[in-house]
Motif scaffolding. Sequence first.
Motif, PDB file in Angstrom:
ATOM      1  N   UNK A  76       0.851  -1.209   0.000  1.00  0.00           N
ATOM      2  CA  UNK A  76       0.000   0.000   0.000  1.00  0.00           C
ATOM      3  C   UNK A  76       0.877   1.247   0.000  1.00  0.00           C
ATOM      4  N   UNK A  77       0.487   2.220  -0.789  1.00  0.00           N
ATOM      5  CA  UNK A  77       1.237   3.486  -0.792  1.00  0.00           C
ATOM      6  C   UNK A  77       0.904   4.268   0.480  1.00  0.00           C
ATOM      7  N   UNK A  78       1.773   5.218   0.790  1.00  0.00           N
ATOM      8  CA  UNK A  78       1.510   6.058   1.959  1.00  0.00           C
ATOM      9  C   UNK A  78       0.186   6.806   1.790  1.00  0.00           C
ATOM     10  N   UNK A  79      -0.074   7.288   0.577  1.00  0.00           N
ATOM     11  CA  UNK A  79      -1.324   8.035   0.358  1.00  0.00           C
ATOM     12  C   UNK A  79      -2.538   7.134   0.592  1.00  0.00           C
ATOM     13  N   UNK A  80      -2.476   5.894   0.125  1.00  0.00           N
ATOM     14  CA  UNK A  80      -3.636   5.019   0.339  1.00  0.00           C
ATOM     15  C   UNK A  80      -3.799   4.684   1.822  1.00  0.00           C
ATOM     16  N   UNK A  81      -2.671   4.517   2.539  1.00  0.00           N
ATOM     17  CA  UNK A  81      -2.778   4.307   3.992  1.00  0.00           C
ATOM     18  C   UNK A  81      -3.396   5.525   4.668  1.00  0.00           C
ATOM     19  N   UNK A  82      -2.952   6.704   4.247  1.00  0.00           N
ATOM     20  CA  UNK A  82      -3.474   7.932   4.856  1.00  0.00           C
ATOM     21  C   UNK A  82      -4.973   8.085   4.614  1.00  0.00           C
ATOM     22  N   UNK A 108       0.553  12.517  -7.108  1.00  0.00           N
ATOM     23  CA  UNK A 108      -0.126  12.317  -5.821  1.00  0.00           C
ATOM     24  C   UNK A 108      -1.645  12.339  -6.012  1.00  0.00           C
ATOM     25  N   UNK A 109      -2.105  13.224  -6.892  1.00  0.00           N
ATOM     26  CA  UNK A 109      -3.547  13.292  -7.176  1.00  0.00           C
ATOM     27  C   UNK A 109      -4.005  11.992  -7.848  1.00  0.00           C
ATOM     28  N   UNK A 110      -3.197  11.503  -8.801  1.00  0.00           N
ATOM     29  CA  UNK A 110      -3.548  10.240  -9.473  1.00  0.00           C
ATOM     30  C   UNK A 110      -3.621   9.084  -8.478  1.00  0.00           C
ATOM     31  N   UNK A 111      -2.705   9.088  -7.522  1.00  0.00           N
ATOM     32  CA  UNK A 111      -2.717   8.018  -6.514  1.00  0.00           C
ATOM     33  C   UNK A 111      -3.982   8.109  -5.649  1.00  0.00           C
ATOM     34  N   UNK A 112      -4.337   9.317  -5.247  1.00  0.00           N
ATOM     35  CA  UNK A 112      -5.560   9.485  -4.447  1.00  0.00           C
ATOM     36  C   UNK A 112      -6.785   9.075  -5.268  1.00  0.00           C
ATOM     37  N   UNK A 113      -6.772   9.406  -6.549  1.00  0.00           N
ATOM     38  CA  UNK A 113      -7.881   9.025  -7.441  1.00  0.00           C
ATOM     39  C   UNK A 113      -8.012   7.500  -7.503  1.00  0.00           C
ATOM     40  N   UNK A 114      -6.881   6.807  -7.588  1.00  0.00           N
ATOM     41  CA  UNK A 114      -6.930   5.334  -7.596  1.00  0.00           C
ATOM     42  C   UNK A 114      -7.526   4.790  -6.299  1.00  0.00           C
ATOM     43  N   UNK A 115      -7.450   5.581  -5.228  1.00  0.00           N
ATOM     44  CA  UNK A 115      -8.057   5.167  -3.950  1.00  0.00           C
ATOM     45  C   UNK A 115      -9.510   5.618  -3.847  1.00  0.00           C
ATOM     46  N   UNK A 116     -10.060   6.162  -4.915  1.00  0.00           N
ATOM     47  CA  UNK A 116     -11.482   6.502  -4.918  1.00  0.00           C
ATOM     48  C   UNK A 116     -11.808   7.960  -4.651  1.00  0.00           C
ATOM     49  N   UNK A 168      -9.091  18.197   3.531  1.00  0.00           N
ATOM     50  CA  UNK A 168      -7.943  17.521   4.140  1.00  0.00           C
ATOM     51  C   UNK A 168      -6.738  17.530   3.200  1.00  0.00           C
ATOM     52  N   UNK A 169      -5.657  18.153   3.649  1.00  0.00           N
ATOM     53  CA  UNK A 169      -4.431  18.210   2.860  1.00  0.00           C
ATOM     54  C   UNK A 169      -3.350  17.308   3.428  1.00  0.00           C
ATOM     55  N   UNK A 170      -2.643  17.808   4.433  1.00  0.00           N
ATOM     56  CA  UNK A 170      -1.442  17.108   4.924  1.00  0.00           C
ATOM     57  C   UNK A 170      -1.731  15.695   5.437  1.00  0.00           C
ATOM     58  N   UNK A 171      -2.887  15.449   6.004  1.00  0.00           N
ATOM     59  CA  UNK A 171      -3.165  14.100   6.518  1.00  0.00           C
ATOM     60  C   UNK A 171      -3.360  13.091   5.384  1.00  0.00           C
ATOM     61  N   UNK A 172      -3.527  13.563   4.150  1.00  0.00           N
ATOM     62  CA  UNK A 172      -3.584  12.655   2.995  1.00  0.00           C
ATOM     63  C   UNK A 172      -2.253  12.647   2.254  1.00  0.00           C
ATOM     64  N   UNK A 173      -1.743  13.831   1.948  1.00  0.00           N
ATOM     65  CA  UNK A 173      -0.594  13.935   1.036  1.00  0.00           C
ATOM     66  C   UNK A 173       0.736  14.120   1.754  1.00  0.00           C
ATOM     67  N   UNK A 174       0.724  14.236   3.088  1.00  0.00           N
ATOM     68  CA  UNK A 174       1.947  14.521   3.830  1.00  0.00           C
ATOM     69  C   UNK A 174       2.124  16.020   4.005  1.00  0.00           C
ATOM     70  N   UNK A 175       3.062  16.370   4.884  1.00  0.00           N
ATOM     71  CA  UNK A 175       3.321  17.791   5.152  1.00  0.00           C
ATOM     72  C   UNK A 175       3.732  18.495   3.869  1.00  0.00           C
TER      73      UNK A 175
END
Length: 231
Positions: A1-7, A42-50, A219-226
């Motif tokens: 799992x990527x960090x973004x998907x974990x977040x 990072x946006x593409x990764x979040x998109x893959x997570x729905x 939600x910004x940093x809690x998804x994508x990091x600081x």
Amino acid sequence: MSQISKNIALIKQRIIQATDEAKRDSEQIHLLAVSKTKPVEAIEEAYRCGIINFGENYLQEALQKQIKLKDISLTWHFIGPIQSNKTKEIAKNFTWVHTVDRLKIAERLSRQRPTHLPELQICIQVNISAEPTKSGCLPSEVLALANAINALPNLKLRGLMAIPEPTENITLQRKAFAELFRLKQTINAQLSFSLDTLSMGMSHDLESAIIEGATWIRIGSAIFGERSYKV
Ligand SMILES: *Cc1c(COP(=O)(O)O)cnc(C)c1O
């Protein structure tokens, strides 16, 4: 799992916990992923997570990302301060604008919204703690502004947005969000239409916002990091 998907999984857990505590339905909470300063990957990764709703603060940065991401169907929210010379591109390229705080900006967005697109979804940004340096209109100005925006074509006024002073103190967090909730109720009692949206809550205070009635959390940093620079 990527960090973004974990977040994202973690944020969803936090939403469920807060809605349980508030006895609210988690379906009422919409998650806006704030991707400012973050790359399109990072946006593409979040998109893959729905995730399909993305918030950006800077117009030029947002437009560049939108071009690169034009092949995927995303919903873009503008959440930054708006100068008059930016309204045309905002009206053309976004579905939501959370940061309208004066009539002049609303009038320009209305005039410049292409008529083949649906109405632009609008929140009025409120300076809920009435801090002298912050953007947002004063609570006492919201009713008149809401009525004026409601009279404009091509815009759909949905609700209120605020960015309270950041604090770790849960009581103070909730107090500010509760004030925005109360303001929406007061305004709704005096309008001929009804606001259904409260855009409030960020990475550090989403629980307080949900308990006090948020419908969009940003939600910004809690998804994508600081972020590497503070904005
Ligand atoms: C940056 C920003 C956010 C996200 O903040 P985080 O603390 O990183 O979650 C939300 N709303 C607005 C208006 C922002 O500018």
